[in-house]
Structure formats: structure tokens, C-alpha cells
Motif scaffolding. Sequence first.
Motif, PDB file in Angstrom:
ATOM      1  N   THR A 183      -6.530  -1.015   5.052  1.00  0.00           N
ATOM      2  CA  THR A 183      -6.397   0.058   4.070  1.00  0.00           C
ATOM      3  C   THR A 183      -6.699  -0.511   2.695  1.00  0.00           C
ATOM      4  N   SER A 184      -6.792   0.368   1.705  1.00  0.00           N
ATOM      5  CA  SER A 184      -7.108  -0.127   0.371  1.00  0.00           C
ATOM      6  C   SER A 184      -6.797   0.916  -0.687  1.00  0.00           C
ATOM      7  N   GLY A 185      -6.313   0.451  -1.833  1.00  0.00           N
ATOM      8  CA  GLY A 185      -6.319   1.285  -3.021  1.00  0.00           C
ATOM      9  C   GLY A 185      -7.761   1.324  -3.532  1.00  0.00           C
TER      10      GLY A 185
ATOM     11  N   GLU B 229      -4.952  -3.927  -3.981  1.00  0.00           N
ATOM     12  CA  GLU B 229      -3.552  -3.541  -4.210  1.00  0.00           C
ATOM     13  C   GLU B 229      -3.389  -2.867  -5.572  1.00  0.00           C
ATOM     14  N   SER B 230      -4.465  -2.238  -6.048  1.00  0.00           N
ATOM     15  CA  SER B 230      -4.407  -1.465  -7.284  1.00  0.00           C
ATOM     16  C   SER B 230      -5.152  -0.160  -7.025  1.00  0.00           C
TER      17      SER B 230
ATOM     18  N   ALA C 190       0.824  -1.206   0.000  1.00  0.00           N
ATOM     19  CA  ALA C 190       0.000   0.000   0.000  1.00  0.00           C
ATOM     20  C   ALA C 190       0.854   1.250   0.000  1.00  0.00           C
ATOM     21  N   GLY C 191       0.362   2.275  -0.651  1.00  0.00           N
ATOM     22  CA  GLY C 191       0.933   3.608  -0.545  1.00  0.00           C
ATOM     23  C   GLY C 191       2.318   3.747  -1.157  1.00  0.00           C
TER      24      GLY C 191
ATOM     25  N   ALA D  98     -14.652  -2.517   3.105  1.00  0.00           N
ATOM     26  CA  ALA D  98     -14.099  -2.327   4.453  1.00  0.00           C
ATOM     27  C   ALA D  98     -15.188  -2.473   5.516  1.00  0.00           C
ATOM     28  N   VAL D  99     -16.351  -1.900   5.274  1.00  0.00           N
ATOM     29  CA  VAL D  99     -17.463  -1.988   6.240  1.00  0.00           C
ATOM     30  C   VAL D  99     -17.809  -3.452   6.503  1.00  0.00           C
TER      31      VAL D  99
END
Length: 346
Positions: A159-161, A116-117, A35-36, A173-174
Amino acid sequence: MDPRIKAILIAEGSVDIEPELLSTKKALVPGPSTAGPGAGVGSFFFRSGGHLVRLEHRRDPDATLIVRRIGEEAAGGDVSGDDDVVIFYKGRELVRGRIEPALIHCPEQAYITLSESCIFDCTFCPVPKLGGRTKTADEVRRMVDDAYRTGNLRAISITSGIEHSPGEEVTRAVDLVKDLTKYNLPIGVSVYPTEDSSIRLKEAGAIEIKYNVETMDREIFGRVCADMDLDFVLASLEDAVSIFGRNRVFANFIIGLGESDRTVREGVETLAGIGVIPILRALNLHPLRPDLKSICPDAARPDADRLLRLARFEREVLDAHGLRADVSETMCLPCTGCDLVPHRDV
Ligand code: SF4
């Protein structure tokens, strides 16, 4: 390690270390981040004197920072066989400490990247170029379960792209947060906000949230984060504070895109003024993003003096606003690996 030494380590960012030293600790060292801005790079954690830092590792005998096992430098290559290491800076001993075990991405946390994108294309970030996959909910559940069974898991961070849309990532995520509350651990989430992401994530069971501003220099923001809306992120942060409370809302703020110290100071004041704790993150110049330099010619990793100066300034601002960075239980502030964290490091 004191704050100045940690600042030097963050500013340098990467070390030369023998693969053998890491391979003997294979289970303890996280794989490349997904991530990031640090995505795709191998790293490990070094702890000393109550401070923790994440360092990228590569084989480079000419590196400014060199890590050796304690005993090796004195015994002509004979290794001592434990986790203790010494770091040399420009040929002189800088600090001694030990390699710290990580669970998923960082110590004591399952910090998991869902997608991851990313359809956004912030020019400092390698994720859009890496084009990774999206984990299934079952996969994430298995990862958290494995981490939980070690007995060392203290927090779950998600977390997420953005695979298709911000709304889809919030829903992903929820759904996961609802499921993961069964572990009775603090859960934090970092995503791009939507109109109702804060209330939905809070109701699902998250206790902390991070929406990144990336930079508070609007002119630079327009160039590097063309797909994002800074005003919307700021409004979402303010809304998040009303839902999650003070000390529970964070924002990554990159240092090194060419912004002035004055812009950083004003940005920190603005964020603290709405109850948000900024995370001042040194720019990572990633080889997959050579385009950043053409868009931001002044982009450069900040030096140790600047990192220390700005971290101390942030602490003063947080104190003036009655905010505490050592209250947080999830994501980057309790980890401290990448930053000089007010109230924890300075
Ligand atoms: S500070 Fe944040 S990004 Fe850095 S290693 Fe820790 S959890 Fe990961």
C-alpha cells in the motif's frame, strides 16, 4: 471469541496491557502502523476460537478492556509465562485467547507501506500529519526477504500514501510487484487509482486490488475527502473487476463518519452490484485529526451492535450477488484483524 465478542473488541478498539507482556513478545508484535487511519498507533493481534482481532495497546488502568496473562489474575501477579491471555470488559472476563505473532504489519503477510506521507488530506487520516518517508525498493525487497525466510509468509501486500502524485505511486508499486513475483506468493496492492493502474498492476503480477471509497455518503465524502473523486474511484473499481475478476477487488468503507445505516446499505449494494467487496472499517478517531470533529460533528466509533448488524447485512448482499469474502488471499480480508469479515467472521 464469537462475532459479538469480536464486535465489542473492535468497537472498543484499545486495551490496557502491561508493557512487559508485549515486550516479552517484542519480535511478535508489529510496530506502529504506517498507513491509513490507524497510522502511528501501536497494536497487537489477539486470536481466539478461530477469530483474530487487532487491538491498540496503551497503559490505562481505567480502560474498559484490560488484558492480563492467564494465571496472573488468579495468582495475584504471578505470571504463567506463555502467550495465553484473558481480556476483561468492564471488570468481567470477556474472552480468553492468545497473542498472535505478526510478520510485517499483520500475521502471515508482508504488508508494506511504500510512501508514509500523503499530499491528499482526508480529515480522518493521520498520514498527512505524520509526514513519513518513502521506502526505497531495496528496503522493501529486504523486508520481504526477511519475512520469506521465516517460512510463515503467505502473501505480499503493498500500500502507499501519495508522496508526489498517484501516478508515481502506481509506478513504484508496479516496479516492485514485478520484482516480488519471484517469491511465487499472491500479491495485492492498495493505492489511489489512475486511468491505467489496474491493467498495469495486473500485468506486473498482482492478483488483487483495493481502491478505497472511504464513504458512500456523497455529502460526507465531499467534506472529508476533498482531494479525492468518488466517481473516479467507483469507475476504477468497476474497471478493476473486469481486469482482476470478481472476489479480487475490494474497497475500504469507513463506518462512523456520521452516515446513516441506510447510506451504508445502499453503498454496500452499489459496490457488490459492480462486483466489489466492501471492507466495512470502524472509524478510528485519531488524536492527530481533531479537525474531523469540526467537519463531521457526528463522527464516532460505531458500537458493537451497529458493526454486527452491518456485517451481517453485507454478508446477505454478498451472498445475493454470488460474491465471497473468503476467497481473497492478500490484504485485509484474509487478515480479518480490524473488521467483522463476511464468510470468515459472520
Ligand atoms: S485488517 Fe488490514 S489494516 Fe487491519 S491489521 Fe489486518 S491488514 Fe492491517
